[in-house]
Design a protein around this motif. Structure first.
Motif, mmCIF file in Angstrom:
data_model
loop_
_atom_site.group_PDB
_atom_site.id
_atom_site.type_symbol
_atom_site.label_atom_id
_atom_site.label_comp_id
_atom_site.label_asym_id
_atom_site.label_seq_id
_atom_site.Cartn_x
_atom_site.Cartn_y
_atom_site.Cartn_z
ATOM 1 N N TYR A 1 0.810 -1.216 0.000
ATOM 2 C CA TYR A 1 0.000 0.000 0.000
ATOM 3 C C TYR A 1 0.848 1.273 0.000
ATOM 4 C CZ TYR A 1 -3.892 -3.092 1.206
ATOM 5 O OH TYR A 1 -4.833 -4.091 1.210
ATOM 6 N N GLY A 2 1.947 1.271 0.732
ATOM 7 C CA GLY A 2 2.726 2.496 0.870
ATOM 8 C C GLY A 2 4.215 2.333 0.730
ATOM 9 N N LYS A 3 4.677 1.204 0.181
ATOM 10 C CA LYS A 3 6.103 0.940 -0.034
ATOM 11 C C LYS A 3 6.902 1.036 1.271
ATOM 12 C CE LYS A 3 6.080 2.384 -4.874
ATOM 13 N NZ LYS A 3 6.683 3.275 -5.896
ATOM 14 N N SER A 4 6.264 0.631 2.367
ATOM 15 C CA SER A 4 6.901 0.562 3.699
ATOM 16 C C SER A 4 7.451 1.911 4.159
ATOM 17 C CB SER A 4 8.019 -0.484 3.708
ATOM 18 O OG SER A 4 7.508 -1.761 3.424
ATOM 19 N N LYS A 5 6.754 2.971 3.828
ATOM 20 C CA LYS A 5 7.157 4.292 4.294
ATOM 21 C C LYS A 5 6.611 4.520 5.709
ATOM 22 C CE LYS A 5 7.268 6.373 -0.313
ATOM 23 N NZ LYS A 5 6.679 7.414 -1.193
#
Length: 294
Positions: A195-199
């Motif tokens: 969902y958020g590229k592990s940010k």
């Protein structure tokens, strides 16, 4: 000004700091390399509903605060002074597990709530998730690994949480204790990656005893199981937790934080030498008037 330094562990349970082994616990954390920690206390909305029912039955007429008193950090500070430890910082953290927003208003208006430094939320329903993304002001989006992550989180909601300065927490001590909780954590971390590229990911222990604490570099290596890159693993125990503490100051004191520092200004004197060949001469004579024919 709040001073912090790496490495960080922003979720150590209150039971970790028993009075018998308090000195040993602090010493082990310092030797492992942790310099900033947070003592966590958890409340659930189920307990809030039970306290309401008791008041209706007339069990207690006194105005009892639904938020517990924060852990007394003075005992830890005394141990730090006794061990002559420098550069070690401790904060209070409150984690709220809720299914709806009915009891959250009383929590945020509580006098004890304002004494906590860090505020983490763990929604258990999709309704609570939407309320967290749109309205609730907190610092950490926590996840309970005892249950499978079944919230309808998507890319839009993930981005919305990041824009509101939320950080997503992954606890590694449940992954050490139980295999089913390890699967749930890996499943949740891979959803964060899709969902958020592990940010905005942070690593915390969630440990209730010293045997579950690991070295920060071991935690960084463990982050590869959660789908993070090498840089993201390092920032998850250093840069991102420091941003959590800084954002928590802004949440408690206002929308912006400004640090004022006194700076001594030094005046530079430029001397112009008279022997400079490039010195320009200023013509002070008045221009001659032109002759006119009469």
């Amino acid at each position: 000004m709040i001073k912090t330094s790496a490495f960080y562990d922003l979720c150590i349970q209150q039971s970790f700091f028993s009075q018998d082994n308090l000195e040993k616990s602090i010493k082990s954390l310092y030797q492992l390399g942790y310099r900033t920690i947070a003592v966590n206390q958890t409340i659930e909305d189920i307990n809030i509903e039970q306290s309401k029912k008791k008041k209706k039955k007339g069990g207690s007429k006194e105005n009892q605060d639904i938020v517990p008193v924060p852990y007394n950090l003075s005992a830890i500070q005394d141990v730090i002074k006794k061990l002559d430890i420098d550069n070690f910082h401790v904060f209070n953290r409150l984690t709220v597990i809720f299914a709806n927003q009915d009891g959250l208003h009383k929590i945020t208006k509580s006098s004890n709530f304002k004494k906590y430094h860090i505020f983490a939320v763990s929604p258990t329903t999709n309704q609570a998730l939407l309320y967290t993304c749109s309205t609730l002001e907190a610092d950490i989006f926590a996840y309970n690994p005892e249950i499978k992550f079944d919230l309808r989180l998507n890319r839009k909601l993930y981005t919305q949480l990041m824009e509101r300065s939320y950080y997503f927490e992954l606890l590694y001590s449940p992954a050490i204790e139980d295999s089913s909780q390890r699967k749930h954590l890996i499943h949740a971390s891979h959803l964060y990656h899709s969902y958020g590229k592990s940010k905005n990911i942070i690593f915390s222990s969630g440990a209730n005893r010293p045997a579950l604490i690991r070295n920060p570099y071991d935690v960084i290596n463990m982050g590869f199981l959660f789908g993070l890159s090498e840089l993201q693993c390092k920032t998850a125990v250093s840069h991102c937790p420091s941003k959590v503490i800084l954002n928590s100051v802004g949440r408690r004191l206002g929308k912006s934080v400004m640090f004022v520092e006194h700076v001594t200004s030094t005046m530079e004197v430029v001397e112009i030498s008279s022997n400079d060949d490039e010195e320009e001469e200023i013509d002070t004579e008045e221009p001659k008037q032109k002759k006119t024919k009469t």
